[in-house]
Design a protein around this motif. Sequence first.
Motif, PDB file in Angstrom:
ATOM      1  N   THR A  34       0.856  -1.189   0.000  1.00 53.05           N
ATOM      2  CA  THR A  34       0.000   0.000   0.000  1.00 53.05           C
ATOM      3  C   THR A  34       0.890   1.235   0.000  1.00 53.05           C
ATOM      4  N   ALA A  35       0.277   2.388  -0.258  1.00 55.75           N
ATOM      5  CA  ALA A  35       1.058   3.628  -0.298  1.00 55.75           C
ATOM      6  C   ALA A  35       1.624   3.977   1.068  1.00 55.75           C
ATOM      7  N   GLY A  36       0.864   3.688   2.118  1.00 60.66           N
ATOM      8  CA  GLY A  36       1.313   4.058   3.453  1.00 60.66           C
ATOM      9  C   GLY A  36       0.492   3.369   4.518  1.00 60.66           C
ATOM     10  N   ASP A  37       0.598   3.898   5.738  1.00 56.37           N
ATOM     11  CA  ASP A  37      -0.061   3.283   6.883  1.00 56.37           C
ATOM     12  C   ASP A  37      -1.578   3.366   6.786  1.00 56.37           C
ATOM     13  N   LEU A  38      -2.115   4.484   6.281  1.00 56.48           N
ATOM     14  CA  LEU A  38      -3.564   4.616   6.178  1.00 56.48           C
ATOM     15  C   LEU A  38      -4.141   3.548   5.266  1.00 56.48           C
ATOM     16  N   GLY A  39      -3.559   3.387   4.093  1.00 57.31           N
ATOM     17  CA  GLY A  39      -4.032   2.366   3.171  1.00 57.31           C
ATOM     18  C   GLY A  39      -3.932   0.970   3.758  1.00 57.31           C
ATOM     19  N   ALA A  40      -2.843   0.700   4.517  1.00 59.19           N
ATOM     20  CA  ALA A  40      -2.661  -0.616   5.131  1.00 59.19           C
ATOM     21  C   ALA A  40      -3.745  -0.886   6.171  1.00 59.19           C
ATOM     22  N   GLN A  41      -4.054   0.123   6.998  1.00 56.70           N
ATOM     23  CA  GLN A  41      -5.073  -0.072   8.032  1.00 56.70           C
ATOM     24  C   GLN A  41      -6.462  -0.254   7.432  1.00 56.70           C
ATOM     25  N   LEU A  42      -6.801   0.555   6.421  1.00 56.15           N
ATOM     26  CA  LEU A  42      -8.109   0.427   5.790  1.00 56.15           C
ATOM     27  C   LEU A  42      -8.265  -0.924   5.090  1.00 56.15           C
ATOM     28  N   GLN A  43      -7.219  -1.344   4.397  1.00 51.47           N
ATOM     29  CA  GLN A  43      -7.279  -2.619   3.672  1.00 51.47           C
ATOM     30  C   GLN A  43      -7.326  -3.795   4.635  1.00 51.47           C
ATOM     31  N   GLU A  44      -6.578  -3.719   5.731  1.00 48.36           N
ATOM     32  CA  GLU A  44      -6.602  -4.792   6.731  1.00 48.36           C
ATOM     33  C   GLU A  44      -8.012  -4.986   7.290  1.00 48.36           C
ATOM     34  N   ALA A  45      -8.642  -3.876   7.729  1.00 51.49           N
ATOM     35  CA  ALA A  45      -9.990  -3.961   8.294  1.00 51.49           C
ATOM     36  C   ALA A  45     -10.982  -4.508   7.275  1.00 51.49           C
ATOM     37  N   HIS A  46     -10.838  -4.077   6.009  1.00 48.24           N
ATOM     38  CA  HIS A  46     -11.743  -4.528   4.951  1.00 48.24           C
ATOM     39  C   HIS A  46     -11.576  -6.022   4.679  1.00 48.24           C
ATOM     40  N   LEU A  47     -10.329  -6.498   4.548  1.00 50.80           N
ATOM     41  CA  LEU A  47     -10.082  -7.903   4.218  1.00 50.80           C
ATOM     42  C   LEU A  47     -10.496  -8.833   5.356  1.00 50.80           C
ATOM     43  N   ILE A  48     -10.286  -8.396   6.578  1.00 50.17           N
ATOM     44  CA  ILE A  48     -10.653  -9.248   7.714  1.00 50.17           C
ATOM     45  C   ILE A  48     -12.157  -9.490   7.735  1.00 50.17           C
ATOM     46  N   LYS A  49     -12.940  -8.443   7.492  1.00 47.42           N
ATOM     47  CA  LYS A  49     -14.398  -8.614   7.463  1.00 47.42           C
ATOM     48  C   LYS A  49     -14.845  -9.432   6.257  1.00 47.42           C
TER      49      LYS A  49
END
Length: 461
Positions: free
Chosen positions: A255-270
């Motif tokens: 991902t581009a940075g920490d924000l993208g990583a956190q958003l993608q993590e939460a999305h993929l887990i659900k």
Amino acid sequence: MNDRALVFLDLETTGTRTTRDRITEIAALRVFDGEVIDRYVTLVNSQVSIPLHIQQLTGINDAMVSNAPTFETLANDFFAWLGRDTIVAHNARFDYSFLRNEFARAGLDYAARPLCTLKLSRRLAPEHAHHNLDALLSRHGLASQSRHRAEGDARSLLALWKCWHEHYEAEQIATLAQAQMQQASLPAHLDPARLADLPERPGVYLFYGENRAVLYIGKSINLRSRVLSHFSNNLSSDKEMRLAQQTHDIEWQETAGDLGAQLQEAHLIKQLMPVHNRMLRRQSRLVSWSWPQGDDAPALVDQQRLASSEQALYGLFRSRRDAVNALKQIAVDYRLCTQTLGLVRGKGRCFDHQLRRCLGVCCGEESWESHAGRAREALERLRVQQWPWPGRVAFGEISQDGERAWHIVDHWCYLGSVESLDRDRLAALGKQCPRFDVDTYKILNRFLARQDDTLEIHPLS
């Protein structure tokens, strides 16, 4: 490796949790040039009850170990016996982890570089799918020697070792063994080559088990160091140990940075519901308190109202019970009337007033306006930040390379990330129906509170 002694080791235990379960039997065979030159074999009093299914598997019961030495009693002797020799075990991470933890309880720091024959088998014969000890003994026509008893398994492992030296060049075995021992301690089922390209960049990573079952999803601003840290911590963590034992493959997305990583993590887990993630995968219907002007008391609203409500909302709760308890606690802290707030039924003087926990709005000692003003002020500490834009917003995040990625969010619902804001890419994301997501809400609020100049906010018409 034939110029030095190897210790073929097997342990029987009360379970698989390396920090809580205990050793019940030890078998260690010191081997030089293919011959056993010394042995250390003993039952161990685990000082805990052996579960019935373990008794049925190993044949070791509580009566058999009742008069055996405890590990603490034999620790110094066994520690000296092991010395600095290399231990060889099947799924060596399991046995080594138990040894490390048992020695640590006895005040001894045992450290070694174990050689795992399960990993070695996967490198010697990658064309085969199964590499457990039973499968290997059957494949090579070797007789099973008292399986699931420590010495029988240790001798079976030694027989397998000798068989390998008849089928493969000794130099090939030694080269693979040396390479394994020089690497980080990786899961037995994981091909080390999968980690070679792990980048030192932000992103999310996925651990897969057997049959591509998703085990765990995580994120980091440095994928390489974070993924490898899972495999260095598992000697003292039951969770990391189980994860390492089950992991067969790894994938990652930069991902581009920490924000993208956190958003993608939460999305993929659900979306994928990995078994080892617990917090972010919860998708229970949220409720919140709403108190429109003119209403006598706050009322609960469900998740359908969270994304669209124009009224102020207070608190995000995963159940009505949690919401009521939170409001009751506020009533206690601010001496509010739970009866006037609609939390309990009744008329006239409330019970809390008798205990001096209510200033008396229920019996005319405080005006309703004064009580309502204090209650609204108290609720402010739970206020939910309303979506401040009329629709979708693109949050631009700059990567280490100076390139920008756009994270598209609508009313606290993460829709996805794109490299550019062209019409086609946005149209593909626009088909989703926004639904309030508490994790996205928390993530974005943390980043917005920082007022980071590198985060560009671009409302989309």
